[in-house]
Design a protein around this motif. Structure first.
Motif, PDB file in Angstrom:
ATOM      1  N   LEU A   1       0.763   9.501  -5.079  1.00 59.83           N
ATOM      2  CA  LEU A   1       0.848  10.862  -4.530  1.00 59.83           C
ATOM      3  C   LEU A   1       1.965  11.670  -5.176  1.00 59.83           C
ATOM      4  O   LEU A   1       1.771  12.834  -5.541  1.00 59.83           O
ATOM      5  CB  LEU A   1       1.055  10.808  -3.019  1.00 59.83           C
ATOM      6  CG  LEU A   1      -0.088  10.242  -2.194  1.00 59.83           C
ATOM      7  CD1 LEU A   1       0.343  10.030  -0.749  1.00 59.83           C
ATOM      8  CD2 LEU A   1      -1.303  11.137  -2.273  1.00 59.83           C
TER       9      LEU A   1
ATOM     10  N   LEU B   1       0.781   4.123  -2.862  1.00 59.44           N
ATOM     11  CA  LEU B   1       0.443   5.506  -2.514  1.00 59.44           C
ATOM     12  C   LEU B   1       1.599   6.463  -2.784  1.00 59.44           C
ATOM     13  O   LEU B   1       1.379   7.608  -3.182  1.00 59.44           O
ATOM     14  CB  LEU B   1       0.009   5.598  -1.047  1.00 59.44           C
ATOM     15  CG  LEU B   1      -1.348   5.007  -0.733  1.00 59.44           C
ATOM     16  CD1 LEU B   1      -1.596   5.008   0.768  1.00 59.44           C
ATOM     17  CD2 LEU B   1      -2.445   5.765  -1.469  1.00 59.44           C
ATOM     18  N   TYR B   2       2.830   6.002  -2.570  1.00 57.49           N
ATOM     19  CA  TYR B   2       3.998   6.832  -2.852  1.00 57.49           C
ATOM     20  C   TYR B   2       4.015   7.243  -4.329  1.00 57.49           C
ATOM     21  O   TYR B   2       4.167   8.417  -4.662  1.00 57.49           O
ATOM     22  CB  TYR B   2       5.269   6.077  -2.491  1.00 57.49           C
ATOM     23  CG  TYR B   2       6.528   6.746  -2.961  1.00 57.49           C
ATOM     24  CD1 TYR B   2       6.990   7.892  -2.346  1.00 57.49           C
ATOM     25  CD2 TYR B   2       7.249   6.242  -4.029  1.00 57.49           C
ATOM     26  CE1 TYR B   2       8.150   8.521  -2.772  1.00 57.49           C
ATOM     27  CE2 TYR B   2       8.407   6.851  -4.463  1.00 57.49           C
ATOM     28  CZ  TYR B   2       8.849   7.986  -3.830  1.00 57.49           C
ATOM     29  OH  TYR B   2       9.992   8.607  -4.264  1.00 57.49           O
TER      30      TYR B   2
ATOM     31  N   LEU C   1       4.364   8.717   4.318  1.00 59.45           N
ATOM     32  CA  LEU C   1       4.202   7.265   4.380  1.00 59.45           C
ATOM     33  C   LEU C   1       5.132   6.622   5.395  1.00 59.45           C
ATOM     34  O   LEU C   1       4.765   5.631   6.039  1.00 59.45           O
ATOM     35  CB  LEU C   1       4.383   6.667   2.990  1.00 59.45           C
ATOM     36  CG  LEU C   1       3.253   7.062   2.032  1.00 59.45           C
ATOM     37  CD1 LEU C   1       3.610   6.725   0.603  1.00 59.45           C
ATOM     38  CD2 LEU C   1       1.956   6.395   2.438  1.00 59.45           C
TER      39      LEU C   1
ATOM     40  N   ALA D   1       5.531  12.877   0.120  1.00 63.75           N
ATOM     41  CA  ALA D   1       4.872  11.562   0.070  1.00 63.75           C
ATOM     42  C   ALA D   1       5.682  10.543   0.859  1.00 63.75           C
ATOM     43  O   ALA D   1       5.136   9.758   1.642  1.00 63.75           O
ATOM     44  CB  ALA D   1       4.687  11.108  -1.377  1.00 63.75           C
TER      45      ALA D   1
ATOM     46  N   LEU E   1       0.832  -1.203   0.000  1.00 63.11           N
ATOM     47  CA  LEU E   1       0.000   0.000   0.000  1.00 63.11           C
ATOM     48  C   LEU E   1       0.872   1.260   0.000  1.00 63.11           C
ATOM     49  O   LEU E   1       0.591   2.216  -0.727  1.00 63.11           O
ATOM     50  CB  LEU E   1      -0.916  -0.003   1.227  1.00 63.11           C
ATOM     51  CG  LEU E   1      -1.842   1.193   1.377  1.00 63.11           C
ATOM     52  CD1 LEU E   1      -2.864   1.226   0.238  1.00 63.11           C
ATOM     53  CD2 LEU E   1      -2.551   1.138   2.721  1.00 63.11           C
TER      54      LEU E   1
END
Length: 168
Positions: free
Chosen positions: A26, A22-23, A55, A51, A18
């Motif tokens: 984003l 997301l990295y 995270l 980002a 995840l």
């Protein structure tokens, strides 16, 4: 092998998957060209750095918040991560998460600047990766200052610095 059967192991694997997704989402989403003109190197560097910091702060307590394959490899080589963890994190991250998004959405071409040879590009990439890895190790070292909760800030700034230096 007992490690592969624990729920905390699979929770960490899911967190890394995840986090990598997301990295890429984003960082690339914030650095896309939404207006005409050349892409902003500063905007892209800040997007990826923020980002990464976000995270690391959000997922660090679950999985270590590596997000970046270079960090996973460095922790594996430094015996800070077990071989099953490193292998599963690498496999879960390597296909489909950040790599494909980066190739599809990146506002910057994935080629060397004119006048920069492959050897020079490799050396710059190795130096920037070493700078990032050293910052991560220093930030998470309990002997450093006893405040690992603040580790996400220098890690994010370190990644942004690498982007500022290396993107162009």
């Amino acid at each position: 092998m007992r490690e592969l059967r624990s729920s905390s192991f699979w929770r960490a694997v899911l967190a890394e998957f995840l986090g990598s997704f997301l990295y890429a989402l984003l960082g690339l989403g914030a650095s896309l060209r939404w207006a005409p003109g050349p892409p902003s190197v500063v905007g892209s560097a800040l997007a990826f750095g923020l980002a990464q910091a976000t995270l690391v702060q959000a997922l660090g307590h679950v999985s270590g918040g590596h997000v970046n394959p270079a960090i996973t490899l460095a922790f594996l080589l430094a015996s800070q991560l077990s071989l099953p963890q490193g292998g599963v994190w690498g496999a879960g991250r390597g296909r489909g998460t950040g790599d494909h998004l980066c190739r599809i959405l990146s506002p910057f071409p994935t080629q060397l600047h004119p006048g920069v040879g492959p050897g020079q590009g490799t050396v710059v990439e190795l130096l920037l990766t070493a700078q990032f890895v050293l910052c991560v190790f220093a930030s998470f070292d309990d002997r450093h200052d006893g405040r690992p909760a603040m580790a996400a800030v220098p890690v994010g700034f370190s990644l942004a610095l690498g982007h500022l230096f290396g993107v162009r």
